[in-house]
Design a protein around this motif. Structure first.
Motif, PDB file in Angstrom:
ATOM      1  N   THR A  69       0.910  -0.596  -0.338  1.00 50.72           N
ATOM      2  CA  THR A  69       0.219   0.059   0.063  1.00 50.72           C
ATOM      3  C   THR A  69       0.880   1.003  -0.246  1.00 50.72           C
ATOM      4  O   THR A  69       0.461   2.365  -0.497  1.00 50.72           O
ATOM      5  N   GLY A  70       2.623   0.983   0.296  1.00 49.21           N
ATOM      6  CA  GLY A  70       2.978   2.472  -0.034  1.00 49.21           C
ATOM      7  C   GLY A  70       4.209   2.160  -0.974  1.00 49.21           C
ATOM      8  O   GLY A  70       4.712   2.841  -0.855  1.00 49.21           O
ATOM      9  N   GLY A  71       4.012   1.553  -1.861  1.00 45.38           N
ATOM     10  CA  GLY A  71       4.322   1.858  -3.613  1.00 45.38           C
ATOM     11  C   GLY A  71       5.115   0.056  -3.421  1.00 45.38           C
ATOM     12  O   GLY A  71       5.138  -0.686  -2.673  1.00 45.38           O
ATOM     13  N   ILE A  72       5.673   0.060  -4.475  1.00 42.37           N
ATOM     14  CA  ILE A  72       6.434  -1.150  -4.829  1.00 42.37           C
ATOM     15  C   ILE A  72       7.985  -0.980  -3.842  1.00 42.37           C
ATOM     16  O   ILE A  72       8.569  -0.574  -4.484  1.00 42.37           O
ATOM     17  N   ARG A  73       8.127  -2.172  -3.200  1.00 44.41           N
ATOM     18  CA  ARG A  73       9.758  -2.579  -3.387  1.00 44.41           C
ATOM     19  C   ARG A  73       9.899  -3.284  -3.869  1.00 44.41           C
ATOM     20  O   ARG A  73       9.439  -4.628  -4.069  1.00 44.41           O
ATOM     21  N   THR A  74      11.557  -3.004  -4.388  1.00 47.52           N
ATOM     22  CA  THR A  74      11.976  -4.260  -5.544  1.00 47.52           C
ATOM     23  C   THR A  74      13.064  -5.220  -4.870  1.00 47.52           C
ATOM     24  O   THR A  74      14.108  -4.176  -3.938  1.00 47.52           O
ATOM     25  N   TYR A  75      13.902  -5.958  -4.991  1.00 48.69           N
ATOM     26  CA  TYR A  75      15.174  -6.944  -4.617  1.00 48.69           C
ATOM     27  C   TYR A  75      15.039  -7.841  -5.041  1.00 48.69           C
ATOM     28  O   TYR A  75      14.931  -7.910  -6.241  1.00 48.69           O
ATOM     29  N   PHE A  76      16.512  -7.662  -5.272  1.00 53.01           N
ATOM     30  CA  PHE A  76      17.306  -8.658  -5.778  1.00 53.01           C
ATOM     31  C   PHE A  76      17.605  -9.914  -5.542  1.00 53.01           C
ATOM     32  O   PHE A  76      17.847 -10.589  -4.983  1.00 53.01           O
ATOM     33  N   ILE A  77      17.979 -11.233  -7.082  1.00 58.06           N
ATOM     34  CA  ILE A  77      16.843 -11.995  -6.693  1.00 58.06           C
ATOM     35  C   ILE A  77      17.809 -12.897  -7.549  1.00 58.06           C
ATOM     36  O   ILE A  77      18.014 -12.546  -8.662  1.00 58.06           O
ATOM     37  N   LYS A  78      18.482 -14.527  -7.197  1.00 55.63           N
ATOM     38  CA  LYS A  78      19.545 -15.630  -8.365  1.00 55.63           C
ATOM     39  C   LYS A  78      18.127 -17.089  -8.594  1.00 55.63           C
ATOM     40  O   LYS A  78      18.336 -17.319  -9.768  1.00 55.63           O
TER      41      LYS A  78
END
Length: 99
Positions: A69-78
Motif C-alpha cells: 500500500t506504500g508502493g513497490i519494493r524491489t529486491y534482487f534475486i537469483k
C-alpha cells in the motif's frame, strides 16, 4: 514463530579501491510470516502487502517485487521465488477480510 517461507535476496555494491573497481555481493533472507514479511531491518504487515511478483531470466540477476500500500519494493534475486509466492497466496483470502 517459524516463517512460512524464506527466500534468499542479494545486494550488489560497487567498491572502488586505489587501483581497481570491485563488485561485492552479499545476501540476506526475506521471511514470510502469517502476519508480516520481514526483510533485513524492515517489516511489512501482511495486510499492507497487495501482491508479490518477480522477473527472473536464466543465469541472470532477477527482481522480486513486493506490491504494498506504500508502493513497490524491489529486491534482487537469483532463484525462483515460486514457493514464497504460493505461501503468500494461501494467506491472501484471510488478509482481504481484514482490510
Amino acid at each position: 514463530m517459524e516463517p512460512l517461507a524464506t527466500h534468499r535476496c542479494i545486494e550488489v555494491k560497487q567498491e572502488i579501491g586505489w587501483i581497481e573497481k570491485r563488485t561485492v555481493e552479499t545476501s540476506f533472507d526475506l521471511h514470510l510470516f502469517e502476519d508480516r514479511i520481514e526483510v533485513k531491518d524492515t517489516h511489512y504487515p501482511i495486510k499492507t502487502v497487495l501482491d508479490i511478483s518477480y522477473r527472473l531470466e536464466k543465469d541472470k540477476i532477477g527482481f522480486l517485487y513486493l506490491h504494498t500500500t506504500g508502493g513497490i519494493r524491489t529486491y534482487f534475486i537469483k532463484q525462483d521465488p515460486s514457493k514464497l509466492i504460493e505461501e503468500f497466496k494461501v494467506l491472501m483470502p484471510s488478509t482481504k477480510h481484514r482490510m
